[in-house]
Scaffold this active site. Sequence first.
Site, mmCIF file in Angstrom:
data_model
loop_
_atom_site.group_PDB
_atom_site.id
_atom_site.type_symbol
_atom_site.label_atom_id
_atom_site.label_comp_id
_atom_site.label_asym_id
_atom_site.label_seq_id
_atom_site.Cartn_x
_atom_site.Cartn_y
_atom_site.Cartn_z
ATOM 1 N N ARG A 51 4.642 12.447 -5.216
ATOM 2 C CA ARG A 51 4.010 12.130 -6.486
ATOM 3 C C ARG A 51 2.677 11.423 -6.356
ATOM 4 N NH1 ARG A 51 8.819 12.705 -7.454
ATOM 5 N NH2 ARG A 51 8.973 11.592 -5.520
ATOM 6 N N THR A 52 2.637 10.394 -5.541
ATOM 7 C CA THR A 52 1.444 9.561 -5.564
ATOM 8 C C THR A 52 0.236 10.348 -5.053
ATOM 9 O OG1 THR A 52 2.835 7.644 -5.275
ATOM 10 C CG2 THR A 52 0.505 7.311 -4.931
ATOM 11 N N LYS A 80 -4.708 9.418 17.367
ATOM 12 C CA LYS A 80 -5.495 9.230 18.601
ATOM 13 C C LYS A 80 -5.862 7.770 18.799
ATOM 14 C CE LYS A 80 -7.882 13.644 17.900
ATOM 15 N NZ LYS A 80 -9.220 14.167 17.544
ATOM 16 N N ARG A 101 -2.537 5.354 1.318
ATOM 17 C CA ARG A 101 -1.186 4.797 1.450
ATOM 18 C C ARG A 101 -0.960 4.495 2.925
ATOM 19 N NH1 ARG A 101 4.343 7.048 -1.006
ATOM 20 N NH2 ARG A 101 3.424 5.934 -2.747
ATOM 21 N N HIS A 129 1.982 -1.585 -5.132
ATOM 22 C CA HIS A 129 1.791 -0.174 -5.474
ATOM 23 C C HIS A 129 1.156 -0.138 -6.870
ATOM 24 C CE1 HIS A 129 2.196 4.028 -5.725
ATOM 25 N NE2 HIS A 129 3.448 4.187 -5.380
#
Length: 306
Positions: A51-52, A80, A101, A129
Amino acid sequence: MRHLMSPLDFSVEELDKLLDIAQDIEANPAKYAHACEGKKLATLFYEPSTRTRLSHEAAMLNLGGSVMGFASADSSSASKGESVADTIRVISCYADICAMRHPKEGAPMVAAQHSSIPVINAGDGGHQHPTQTLTDLLTIKSLKGRLNNMTIGLCGDLKFGRTVHSLINALVRYEGIRFILISPEELRLPEYVRHDVLDRNNVPYEEVVRLEDALPELDILYMTRVQKERFFNEEDYVRMKDFYILDKQKMKLAPEDMYVLHPLPRVNEISVEVDDDPRAAYFHQAQCGVYVRMALILTLLDIHVD
Ligand code: NCD
């Protein structure tokens, strides 16, 4: 330049304005269809999301802009060994705004410090959030017509659930808010939220273990998933995961005008039989997430549509 790290980055007045824009977008989508033409959103997701990430992308696409990004740390140069600070310096050359995120608390904040484009915190570990909170506020406002004078039940994993921490931070600024914190002993709201946010703002709250005890009193029930990925061992998770299951039987204890929210994904905490109840608002909530992120992108890019 503005970033969004926490819901407190906006004043209550600014939040009201943002929610007004989101409601106008819902009513008049065509008016906004070209507002971000030529603009690019980068989504930098070091942790899984459906969703986000996709709602940020849908938001930018609905505004006529374009999107790029990665959906896991493995498919980026993080694998890396590149630092967040270096990645964001580079992304600043490619995009106009980004949503990040990250499993580490504070990573989006580090990015914001090294960025020359607005950074949206799309979830940092168990911390905050804020875009989910904007979504939750818009949902509550659209269902109840207000954000004040309400009893809100927060149920489930209050310890690790970042959506709960962000939502509490945002709601304590409104008048007449009272919380019922519903969780097993092991998953209680952390002391730093209880003390620094609730006590410090003199916000009334009760802590209960049984969902049934709280249901009759609620205006909003905010269900959450037990945050498996933040547990240190599998046994604890297995013991906790089905602690709460909201079903038709329990919904009989709730008022007729109590709405059920959930940031999703749901696991077992809301039985699918509840989905047909007119009080089940979690899919409507997901739709609100797109409108509010459109309003957020416009606000952070300082684009005005009239
Ligand atoms: C939430 C999250 O990522 O914190 N999901 C979401 O963004 N809608 C809730 C969760 O994962 O349980």
